[in-house]
Write a protein that holds these residues in place. Structure first.
Motif, PDB file in Angstrom:
ATOM      1  N   VAL A   8       5.425  64.999  -4.472  1.00 22.42           N
ATOM      2  CA  VAL A   8       6.843  65.328  -4.299  1.00 22.42           C
ATOM      3  C   VAL A   8       7.671  64.083  -4.561  1.00 22.42           C
ATOM      4  CG1 VAL A   8       6.490  67.229  -2.667  1.00 22.42           C
ATOM      5  CG2 VAL A   8       6.697  64.894  -1.801  1.00 22.42           C
ATOM      6  N   ARG A   9       8.942  64.321  -4.859  1.00 23.79           N
ATOM      7  CA  ARG A   9       9.868  63.200  -5.013  1.00 23.79           C
ATOM      8  C   ARG A   9      11.286  63.672  -4.760  1.00 23.79           C
ATOM      9  NH1 ARG A   9      11.329  62.307 -11.408  1.00 23.79           N
ATOM     10  NH2 ARG A   9      13.497  62.692 -10.920  1.00 23.79           N
ATOM     11  N   SER A  10      12.114  62.740  -4.409  1.00 19.25           N
ATOM     12  CA  SER A  10      13.527  63.004  -4.219  1.00 19.25           C
ATOM     13  C   SER A  10      14.181  63.104  -5.592  1.00 19.25           C
ATOM     14  CB  SER A  10      14.148  61.846  -3.434  1.00 19.25           C
ATOM     15  OG  SER A  10      15.548  61.915  -3.484  1.00 19.25           O
ATOM     16  N   PRO A  11      15.208  63.935  -5.760  1.00 16.08           N
ATOM     17  CA  PRO A  11      15.902  64.015  -7.047  1.00 16.08           C
ATOM     18  C   PRO A  11      16.555  62.689  -7.451  1.00 16.08           C
ATOM     19  CG  PRO A  11      16.570  65.823  -5.615  1.00 16.08           C
ATOM     20  CD  PRO A  11      15.720  64.917  -4.803  1.00 16.08           C
ATOM     21  N   ARG A  40      22.134  75.860 -14.812  1.00 17.28           N
ATOM     22  CA  ARG A  40      23.022  74.936 -14.101  1.00 17.28           C
ATOM     23  C   ARG A  40      22.339  73.582 -13.984  1.00 17.28           C
ATOM     24  NH1 ARG A  40      27.017  77.061 -10.783  1.00 17.28           N
ATOM     25  NH2 ARG A  40      27.767  74.921 -11.010  1.00 17.28           N
ATOM     26  N   SER A  41      23.124  72.538 -13.900  1.00 23.18           N
ATOM     27  CA  SER A  41      22.538  71.210 -13.725  1.00 23.18           C
ATOM     28  C   SER A  41      22.405  70.911 -12.236  1.00 23.18           C
ATOM     29  CB  SER A  41      23.392  70.140 -14.403  1.00 23.18           C
ATOM     30  OG  SER A  41      24.568  69.923 -13.674  1.00 23.18           O
ATOM     31  N   VAL A  42      21.470  70.049 -11.913  1.00 25.36           N
ATOM     32  CA  VAL A  42      21.235  69.676 -10.523  1.00 25.36           C
ATOM     33  C   VAL A  42      22.504  69.088  -9.908  1.00 25.36           C
ATOM     34  CG1 VAL A  42      19.893  68.126  -9.035  1.00 25.36           C
ATOM     35  CG2 VAL A  42      18.769  69.358 -10.890  1.00 25.36           C
ATOM     36  N   GLU A  43      23.255  68.328 -10.692  1.00 22.65           N
ATOM     37  CA  GLU A  43      24.485  67.713 -10.185  1.00 22.65           C
ATOM     38  C   GLU A  43      25.537  68.752  -9.795  1.00 22.65           C
ATOM     39  OE1 GLU A  43      23.120  66.691 -13.197  1.00 22.65           O
ATOM     40  OE2 GLU A  43      22.103  64.984 -12.280  1.00 22.65           O
ATOM     41  N   ASP A  44      25.530  69.914 -10.439  1.00 21.59           N
ATOM     42  CA  ASP A  44      26.533  70.948 -10.166  1.00 21.59           C
ATOM     43  C   ASP A  44      26.196  71.811  -8.948  1.00 21.59           C
ATOM     44  OD1 ASP A  44      27.913  70.123 -12.398  1.00 21.59           O
ATOM     45  OD2 ASP A  44      27.039  71.646 -13.715  1.00 21.59           O
ATOM     46  N   LEU A  45      24.995  71.693  -8.419  1.00 24.18           N
ATOM     47  CA  LEU A  45      24.573  72.591  -7.350  1.00 24.18           C
ATOM     48  C   LEU A  45      25.372  72.404  -6.064  1.00 24.18           C
ATOM     49  CD1 LEU A  45      20.715  72.540  -7.855  1.00 24.18           C
ATOM     50  CD2 LEU A  45      22.337  74.302  -8.542  1.00 24.18           C
ATOM     51  N   ALA A  46      25.768  71.177  -5.761  1.00 25.06           N
ATOM     52  CA  ALA A  46      26.509  70.922  -4.514  1.00 25.06           C
ATOM     53  C   ALA A  46      27.813  71.714  -4.479  1.00 25.06           C
ATOM     54  CB  ALA A  46      26.780  69.433  -4.354  1.00 25.06           C
ATOM     55  N   SER A  47      28.456  71.889  -5.627  1.00 27.95           N
ATOM     56  CA  SER A  47      29.705  72.656  -5.652  1.00 27.95           C
ATOM     57  C   SER A  47      29.470  74.136  -5.348  1.00 27.95           C
ATOM     58  CB  SER A  47      30.411  72.499  -7.001  1.00 27.95           C
ATOM     59  OG  SER A  47      29.629  73.072  -8.032  1.00 27.95           O
ATOM     60  N   ASP A  48      28.206  74.591  -5.471  1.00 24.71           N
ATOM     61  CA  ASP A  48      27.848  75.974  -5.141  1.00 24.71           C
ATOM     62  C   ASP A  48      27.310  76.095  -3.717  1.00 24.71           C
ATOM     63  OD1 ASP A  48      28.484  77.035  -7.657  1.00 24.71           O
ATOM     64  OD2 ASP A  48      26.550  76.426  -8.468  1.00 24.71           O
ATOM     65  N   GLY A  49      27.343  74.984  -2.961  1.00 21.99           N
ATOM     66  CA  GLY A  49      26.821  75.011  -1.594  1.00 21.99           C
ATOM     67  C   GLY A  49      25.313  74.921  -1.522  1.00 21.99           C
ATOM     68  N   VAL A  50      24.695  74.431  -2.590  1.00 23.61           N
ATOM     69  CA  VAL A  50      23.240  74.321  -2.654  1.00 23.61           C
ATOM     70  C   VAL A  50      22.858  72.854  -2.578  1.00 23.61           C
ATOM     71  CG1 VAL A  50      21.216  74.714  -4.122  1.00 23.61           C
ATOM     72  CG2 VAL A  50      23.043  76.421  -4.031  1.00 23.61           C
ATOM     73  N   PHE A  51      21.844  72.544  -1.795  1.00 21.92           N
ATOM     74  CA  PHE A  51      21.349  71.175  -1.763  1.00 21.92           C
ATOM     75  C   PHE A  51      19.881  71.142  -2.152  1.00 21.92           C
ATOM     76  CE2 PHE A  51      21.351  72.885   2.523  1.00 21.92           C
ATOM     77  CZ  PHE A  51      20.085  72.613   3.004  1.00 21.92           C
ATOM     78  N   VAL A  52      19.521  70.123  -2.914  1.00 16.89           N
ATOM     79  CA  VAL A  52      18.162  69.966  -3.419  1.00 16.89           C
ATOM     80  C   VAL A  52      17.389  69.111  -2.422  1.00 16.89           C
ATOM     81  CG1 VAL A  52      16.735  69.099  -5.288  1.00 16.89           C
ATOM     82  CG2 VAL A  52      18.941  70.164  -5.796  1.00 16.89           C
ATOM     83  N   ALA A  53      16.277  69.627  -1.943  1.00 15.33           N
ATOM     84  CA  ALA A  53      15.454  68.887  -0.995  1.00 15.33           C
ATOM     85  C   ALA A  53      14.506  67.954  -1.737  1.00 15.33           C
ATOM     86  CB  ALA A  53      14.675  69.851  -0.108  1.00 15.33           C
ATOM     87  N   TYR A  54      13.734  68.514  -2.676  1.00 12.70           N
ATOM     88  CA  TYR A  54      12.767  67.692  -3.391  1.00 12.70           C
ATOM     89  C   TYR A  54      12.235  68.437  -4.608  1.00 12.70           C
ATOM     90  CZ  TYR A  54       9.440  70.490  -0.644  1.00 12.70           C
ATOM     91  OH  TYR A  54       8.749  71.531  -0.062  1.00 12.70           O
TER      92      TYR A  54
END
Length: 183
Positions: free
Chosen positions: A145-148, A94-108
C-alpha cells in the motif's frame, strides 16, 4: 354459520394453515435474499500515469494494465476511497485531485509484488500444508500500500501499512463511518 364460528370450531386446521403460510413466507424471504454465486464486482483503479480513475474487477490483482499503458506496462493500481455521505456516481475518468470537490477522500493505493500476483493465480487444490503456508506468506508479504501523496510502497502488514489504512477512520463528523466508493 359465520366465519368466526367456523374458525373457532376448526382451530387445528387454522393453526396448520397459518404455520404453512408462515413457513412458505420465510422460505421465500430466505430464497430471495440468498445471493447466487457472486461474480466479480466493479471497483475503482487509478492510472498512475495520468492520475485518472478507471473501472476494473475485484478479481484483478494490481498492478493491471491502465488505459494509458502500452503493451506490457502495468500502471493501474487499486484505489481505496471513501465519502462521509453517499459516494458520487460515475467517478470514472475523474482525476484524484478532483475527488475532494466531490466529498471523496483517498485513503491509499494497493498493489501486489510480482511474486504475490503469481501466487494468487496458482491452483492450490492439490497442495501440501507447507505449500499453503508459503502461499499465504508470499501473498501476505507481497500486498503493498501507499499514500497517494508518496511514491514509497510499504507492506500492508507493516506498522506503516497499518497506520496508512487506519488514518481516515475518524474523518467524518458525528462519528459516522465513511462509505466505500464503488462504481
Amino acid at each position: 354459520m359465520n366465519v368466526r364460528e367456523w374458525l373457532n370450531n376448526n382451530s387445528a386446521v387454522v393453526t396448520i394453515v397459518a404455520v404453512l403460510v408462515l413457513c412458505f413466507a420465510l422460505a421465500f424471504i430466505i430464497w430471495n435474499n440468498t445471493p447466487t454465486r457472486p461474480g466479480p464486482i466493479d471497483i475503482y483503479f487509478v492510472d498512475l500515469n495520468t492520475g485518472e480513475l478507471f473501472v476494473g474487477k475485484n478479481n484483478e490483482h494490481p498492478p493491471i494494465q491502465a488505459p494509458s499503458d502500452n503493451e506490457g506496462e502495468y500502471n493501474g493500481v487499486r484505489i481505496h476511497m471513501y465519502s462521509c455521505g453517499d459516494c458520487p456516481s460515475r467517478l470514472q475518468g475523474r482525476s484524484v485531485e478532483d475527488l475532494a470537490s466531490d466529498g471523496v477522500f483517498v485513503a491509499y493505493y494497493e498493489r501486489y509484488t510480482d511474486e504475490a500476483r503469481q501466487a494468487l493465480q496458482r491452483d492450490m487444490t492439490e497442495s501440501s500444508p507447507e505449500d499453503e503456508m508459503r502461499y499465504y506468506e508470499v501473498i501476505e508479504m507481497g500486498q503493498l500500500v501507499r499514500s497517494p501523496e508518496r511514491t514509497e510502497w510499504v507492506s500492508i502488514n507493516s506498522e506503516a501499512g497499518y497506520r496508512l489504512m487506519s488514518r481516515f477512520g475518524d474523518r467524518c463528523d458525528r462519528g459516522d463511518t465513511p462509505s466505500i466508493c464503488r462504481p
